[in-house]
Motif scaffolding. Structure first.
Motif, short mmCIF file in Angstrom:
data_model
loop_
_atom_site.label_atom_id
_atom_site.label_comp_id
_atom_site.label_asym_id
_atom_site.label_seq_id
_atom_site.Cartn_x
_atom_site.Cartn_y
_atom_site.Cartn_z
N ILE B 115 48.33 39.82 42.69
CA ILE B 115 47.76 41.18 42.83
C ILE B 115 46.50 41.20 43.00
O ILE B 115 45.57 40.61 41.97
N THR B 116 45.85 41.86 43.79
CA THR B 116 44.48 42.16 43.82
C THR B 116 44.08 43.63 43.50
O THR B 116 44.90 44.25 43.54
N TYR B 117 43.05 43.92 42.71
CA TYR B 117 42.53 44.94 42.19
C TYR B 117 41.05 45.44 42.96
O TYR B 117 40.45 44.34 43.02
N SER B 118 41.05 46.51 43.11
CA SER B 118 39.39 46.76 43.31
C SER B 118 39.11 48.17 42.76
O SER B 118 39.87 49.12 42.41
N VAL B 119 38.01 48.17 41.83
CA VAL B 119 37.62 49.26 41.11
C VAL B 119 36.31 49.80 41.85
O VAL B 119 35.39 48.83 42.03
N ASP B 132 27.05 43.55 32.71
CA ASP B 132 27.63 44.52 31.93
C ASP B 132 28.81 45.12 32.39
O ASP B 132 29.89 45.48 31.80
N ILE B 133 28.68 45.19 33.92
CA ILE B 133 29.90 45.87 34.39
C ILE B 133 31.09 44.82 34.69
O ILE B 133 32.09 45.23 34.37
N TYR B 134 30.51 43.42 35.04
CA TYR B 134 31.50 42.47 34.86
C TYR B 134 32.35 42.52 33.63
O TYR B 134 33.56 42.42 33.40
N ILE B 137 34.68 45.53 33.09
CA ILE B 137 36.01 45.62 33.87
C ILE B 137 36.77 44.47 33.50
O ILE B 137 37.91 44.59 33.24
N CYS B 138 36.03 43.41 33.44
CA CYS B 138 37.06 41.91 33.03
C CYS B 138 37.76 42.08 31.70
O CYS B 138 39.01 42.03 31.42
N LEU B 180 31.55 48.57 43.76
CA LEU B 180 32.88 47.73 44.15
C LEU B 180 33.07 46.50 43.26
O LEU B 180 32.26 45.55 43.43
N GLN B 181 34.18 46.38 42.45
CA GLN B 181 34.29 44.92 41.93
C GLN B 181 35.73 45.00 42.44
O GLN B 181 36.53 45.34 42.05
N HIS B 182 35.95 43.90 43.04
CA HIS B 182 37.40 43.30 43.42
C HIS B 182 37.79 41.94 42.87
O HIS B 182 36.79 41.29 42.87
N GLY B 183 39.09 41.93 42.63
CA GLY B 183 39.43 40.51 41.93
C GLY B 183 40.84 40.21 42.00
O GLY B 183 41.57 41.12 42.41
#
Lengths: 103, 277
Positions: B115-119, B132-134, B137-138, B180-183
């Protein structure tokens, strides 16, 4: 830059595991064209193209490269690697020329 | 840490000096932490990357959950397609290849295995420092994974690990005033298939090397977590609600975002973009 004769390659695995690769075409003692690639992070990303542009025509001596690369990163954020790593990978690539390891 | 604010006020993240573990400050503001939730299902690689960028351009705070069909490999912005990917094998197996706008490494997106997410949201809703964002979110995702029975935590720059093995990787960019952070979250992992598609410097991968990667990478399945997709998504959402105090409403792409995505899809399909380095 297409892979063709006269293209030098070098790479550096930085602490933390990121890989910076460098491909370079030289003429005489100057860099004619240079490209970096790898799984690193740089913000904003498009700055890499600017870096490649300013290194064109630069004599490939380590201090000359350092003089261009280090100030360049003043406004660019790197995560997982340092400005010095880019100097190092260029130096590694140039050493390949000195060893005659043309690809 | 859990969210404790009333409905009227939301938490507003600001950057600060970090000493050791990330700390955060709260101050009360009228900035809404309402996020649109787009439960997007399958799209192909080019559409997926185009939709992420279209949302990034349009300023609506969004959590998007999505999958890839056909299976695909995305490479980091700085990577070389030819150096990283076994293109012939991808073609043979019907696997798409695309360059992301975010840095980092090549990722295999199995159509049924992840499953891929993007914030995506305005920069001022998140800490200013990228690390700090990583971290925020992580660690939200890691917290959510507890709901499917996994003891996960944020490690390194942007990995999430379970029992010391990587289960999720991510990458982020800041553009158009937004982040944009996607993972990915690995549900199942097939290291042999992954290696057949990626160039790893050797013609043939030994069993030993496969085992070595299997020792470093894991999946929800391998860790005995709940595999039901709906429950996995719910868990991730809960993580964001609890850790970041986000409130979700279900939504879809706006007409403007659809139009932008349509134009951007052409970029992501183009040879010029995908083979630019």
């Amino acid at each position: 830059m297409k892979a063709e004769n006269g293209i030098l390659k070098g790479e550096l695995k930085v602490r933390g595991g990121k890989l910076i690769k460098c491909r370079m075409r030289v003429r005489g003692s100057v860099i004619e064209e240079i490209k970096f690639s790898g799984d690193f992070f740089m913000y904003p990303e498009e700055k890499i193209e600017e870096l490649e542009e300013i290194l064109k025509g630069v004599e490939f001596k380590e201090e000359k490269i350092r003089g261009m690369v280090i100030p360049f990163f003043d406004n660019t954020e790197l995560i997982g690697e340092s400005p010095e790593d880019f100097v190092t990978v260029v130096s590694i690539t140039i050493k390949n020329l000195k060893k005659g390891e043309k690809v | 840490m859990s969210s404790f604010l009333g409905e009227k006020y939301s938490r507003y993240w600001q950057d600060f000096e970090v000493y050791g573990e990330a700390t955060e400050i709260y101050h009360f503001s009228f900035i809404s932490m309402e996020f649109r939730l787009i439960n997007d299902g399958w799209r192909n690689a080019y559409e997926n990357m185009a939709v992420d960028e279209a949302i990034l351009m349009n300023n609506i705070p969004t959590l998007r959950l999505y999958k890839w069909k056909p299976s695909a490999i995305s490479i980091g912005y700085f990577q070389s397609m030819e150096e990283e990917i076994n293109l012939e094998e991808c073609k043979r197996q019907g696997v798409d290849v695309v360059r992301r706008i975010t840095g980092g490494g090549a990722v295999y997106h199995d159509s049924d295995g992840e499953i891929t997410y993007s914030v995506i949201c305005p920069q001022e809703m998140l800490p200013r420092k990228i690390m700090d964002i990583y971290s925020l979110i992580c660690s939200s995702l890691a917290q959510g994974l507890a709901y499917i029975g996994l003891n996960a935590r944020h490690e390194g720059i942007n990995d999430i690990v379970v029992n010391g093995k990587k289960i999720s990787g991510s990458a982020l960019t800041k553009k158009y005033g937004n982040v944009l952070q996607h993972g990915t979250l690995l549900l199942k992992v097939d290291v042999k298939k992954m290696f057949s598609l990626l160039k790893v410097g050797k013609e043939k991968i030994s069993d030993k090397e496969i085992r070595s990667v299997e020792e470093r990478v894991t999946s929800v399945e391998k860790e005995g977590g709940v595999m039901d997709e709906g429950k996995v998504k719910e868990a991730l959402i809960k993580g964001f609600e609890e850790k970041m105090g986000l409130k979700f409403y279900e939504g879809e792409l706006t007409e403007k975002e659809r139009e932008d995505a349509e134009k951007l899809r052409e970029k992501y399909e183009s040879r010029e973009w995908n083979f630019k380095r």
